[in-house]
Design an enzyme around this catalytic site. Structure first.
Site, PDB file in Angstrom:
ATOM      1  N   LYS A  16       0.829  -1.213   0.000  1.00 41.19           N
ATOM      2  CA  LYS A  16       0.000   0.000   0.000  1.00 41.19           C
ATOM      3  C   LYS A  16       0.867   1.268   0.000  1.00 41.19           C
ATOM      4  CE  LYS A  16      -2.331  -0.980   3.808  1.00 41.19           C
ATOM      5  NZ  LYS A  16      -1.696  -2.253   4.209  1.00 41.19           N
ATOM      6  N   ARG A  91      -9.893   1.014   9.438  1.00 44.82           N
ATOM      7  CA  ARG A  91      -9.420  -0.327   9.759  1.00 44.82           C
ATOM      8  C   ARG A  91     -10.468  -1.155  10.475  1.00 44.82           C
ATOM      9  NH1 ARG A  91      -3.563   0.661   9.528  1.00 44.82           N
ATOM     10  NH2 ARG A  91      -2.395  -1.237   9.919  1.00 44.82           N
ATOM     11  N   ARG A 130      11.386  -6.193   4.860  1.00 48.16           N
ATOM     12  CA  ARG A 130      11.061  -4.791   4.622  1.00 48.16           C
ATOM     13  C   ARG A 130      11.981  -3.876   5.434  1.00 48.16           C
ATOM     14  NH1 ARG A 130       5.037  -2.370   5.021  1.00 48.16           N
ATOM     15  NH2 ARG A 130       5.154  -2.736   7.272  1.00 48.16           N
ATOM     16  N   ARG A 163      11.084  -2.038  10.895  1.00 48.69           N
ATOM     17  CA  ARG A 163      10.067  -1.557  11.832  1.00 48.69           C
ATOM     18  C   ARG A 163       9.926  -2.526  12.994  1.00 48.69           C
ATOM     19  NH1 ARG A 163       4.639   0.035   8.594  1.00 48.69           N
ATOM     20  NH2 ARG A 163       3.727  -0.987  10.393  1.00 48.69           N
ATOM     21  N   ARG A 174      -0.639  -9.045  13.636  1.00 46.03           N
ATOM     22  CA  ARG A 174      -1.224  -7.991  12.785  1.00 46.03           C
ATOM     23  C   ARG A 174      -2.119  -8.603  11.710  1.00 46.03           C
ATOM     24  NH1 ARG A 174       3.927  -5.217  10.818  1.00 46.03           N
ATOM     25  NH2 ARG A 174       2.597  -3.829   9.616  1.00 46.03           N
TER      26      ARG A 174
HETATM   27  P1  AMP Z   1       0.525   0.580   9.414  1.00 45.50           P
HETATM   28  O1  AMP Z   1       1.731   1.398   9.165  1.00 45.50           O
HETATM   29  O2  AMP Z   1      -0.682   1.014   8.609  1.00 45.50           O
HETATM   30  O3  AMP Z   1       0.781  -0.899   9.295  1.00 45.50           O
HETATM   31  O4  AMP Z   1       0.102   0.851  10.944  1.00 45.50           O
HETATM   32  C1  AMP Z   1       0.989   0.525  12.015  1.00 45.50           C
HETATM   33  C2  AMP Z   1       0.210   0.431  13.306  1.00 45.50           C
HETATM   34  O5  AMP Z   1      -0.403   1.697  13.600  1.00 45.50           O
HETATM   35  C3  AMP Z   1      -0.948  -0.562  13.319  1.00 45.50           C
HETATM   36  O6  AMP Z   1      -0.508  -1.877  13.587  1.00 45.50           O
HETATM   37  C4  AMP Z   1      -1.825   0.014  14.415  1.00 45.50           C
HETATM   38  O7  AMP Z   1      -1.272  -0.281  15.708  1.00 45.50           O
HETATM   39  C5  AMP Z   1      -1.674   1.503  14.201  1.00 45.50           C
HETATM   40  N1  AMP Z   1      -2.714   2.033  13.283  1.00 45.50           N
HETATM   41  C6  AMP Z   1      -2.527   2.576  12.053  1.00 45.50           C
HETATM   42  N2  AMP Z   1      -3.686   2.961  11.516  1.00 45.50           N
HETATM   43  C7  AMP Z   1      -4.649   2.660  12.411  1.00 45.50           C
HETATM   44  C8  AMP Z   1      -6.074   2.806  12.435  1.00 45.50           C
HETATM   45  N3  AMP Z   1      -6.746   3.329  11.403  1.00 45.50           N
HETATM   46  N4  AMP Z   1      -6.730   2.375  13.546  1.00 45.50           N
HETATM   47  C9  AMP Z   1      -6.083   1.852  14.590  1.00 45.50           C
HETATM   48  N5  AMP Z   1      -4.744   1.667  14.629  1.00 45.50           N
HETATM   49  C10 AMP Z   1      -4.027   2.072  13.551  1.00 45.50           C
END
Ligand code: AMP
Length: 224
Positions: A16, A91, A130, A163, A174
């Site tokens: 993404k 989400r 990654r 990360r 996740r």
């Molecule tokens: P990502 O970079 O999109 O994989 O997000 C990393 C982490 O941020 C996720 O595993 C969640 O802990 C948190 N996070 C990101 N976006 C959201 C969202 N819309 N709602 C809740 N937690 C989020």
């Protein structure tokens, strides 16, 4: 010009962020990735970061009341008036309702939801390699998309790191969280005729071509 109000959906590691980098250039969209916003807050040790950090470390969703305001605030900005691309939001179904309510309050609506699909095994393989730059979050893969100089970002010269939540146990969690809370959104948007599916196992440039073609068609249709 017709607005493109877009959501990027898909499991972690589906590409993404990588696709977003390209689409934002193609279509001149405001780009908001809640994960990036939250990671920056954790790094700054702000109040937001303190509230979000422990959930992120475990791979759990950060509570809605912490996240929702970040997105609502940004969609109202002037830079997002001609269109936006949301990555990592919504989400869960409650967050999806928030976006609908917010857009209808502004007299706007979603144009499309871009779902990049990828099987679990491939997600794990990709996330384990990654790498992300510490300065701007530019993405690489140790094997499939390496930087020119090992450990250094091609775009801004900053250090590349893994990360914290890309470690194998957290990745599995996740994925469970994605399956339980986020993947039902695909059906919801499919019923509304908004969903466009893309095969995330294809190369980055193939996926990009497919999405770009699909968005170009959508924009043309909306201008007719
Ligand atoms: P990502 O970079 O999109 O994989 O997000 C990393 C982490 O941020 C996720 O595993 C969640 O802990 C948190 N996070 C990101 N976006 C959201 C969202 N819309 N709602 C809740 N937690 C989020």
């Amino acid at each position: 010009m017709a607005q493109l109000n877009l959501i990027l959906l898909g499991p972690p590691g589906a590409g993404k962020g990588t696709q977003a980098e390209r689409l934002v250039d193609d279509f001149d969209l405001a780009y908001y990735a809640t994960g990036d916003i939250l990671r920056a807050a954790v790094k700054e040790e702000s109040e937001l970061g303190r509230r979000a950090g422990e959930y992120m470390e475990r791979g759990d969703l950060v509570p809605d009341e912490v996240v929702v305001g970040l997105v609502v605030d940004r969609i109202e900005r002037s830079e997002a008036q001609d269109g936006f691309l949301l990555d990592g939001f919504p989400r869960n179904p409650d967050q999806a309702r928030t976006i609908d309510d917010e857009l209808s309050r502004l007299g706007r609506q979603l144009t499309a939801v871009l779902l990049i699909e990828l099987a679990d095994g491939e997600v794990i393989r990709r996330l384990s390699g990654r790498r992300m730059c510490v300065k701007n979050g530019h993405l690489y893969h140790a094997e499939f998309d390496p930087p020119k100089r090992e450990g250094v970002c091609d775009q801004d010269g900053s250090r590349l790191v893994q990360r914290d939540d890309d470690h194998p146990d957290t990745v599995k969690h996740r994925l469970e969280v994605y399956r339980e809370h986020t993947s039902p959104l695909a059906e919801l948007y499919e019923e509304r005729g908004l969903l466009r599916r893309f095969d995330g196992s294809r190369s980055t440039s193939e996926v990009h071509d497919h999405i770009r073609a699909s968005l170009a068609t959508l924009r043309l249709e909306s201008e007719l």
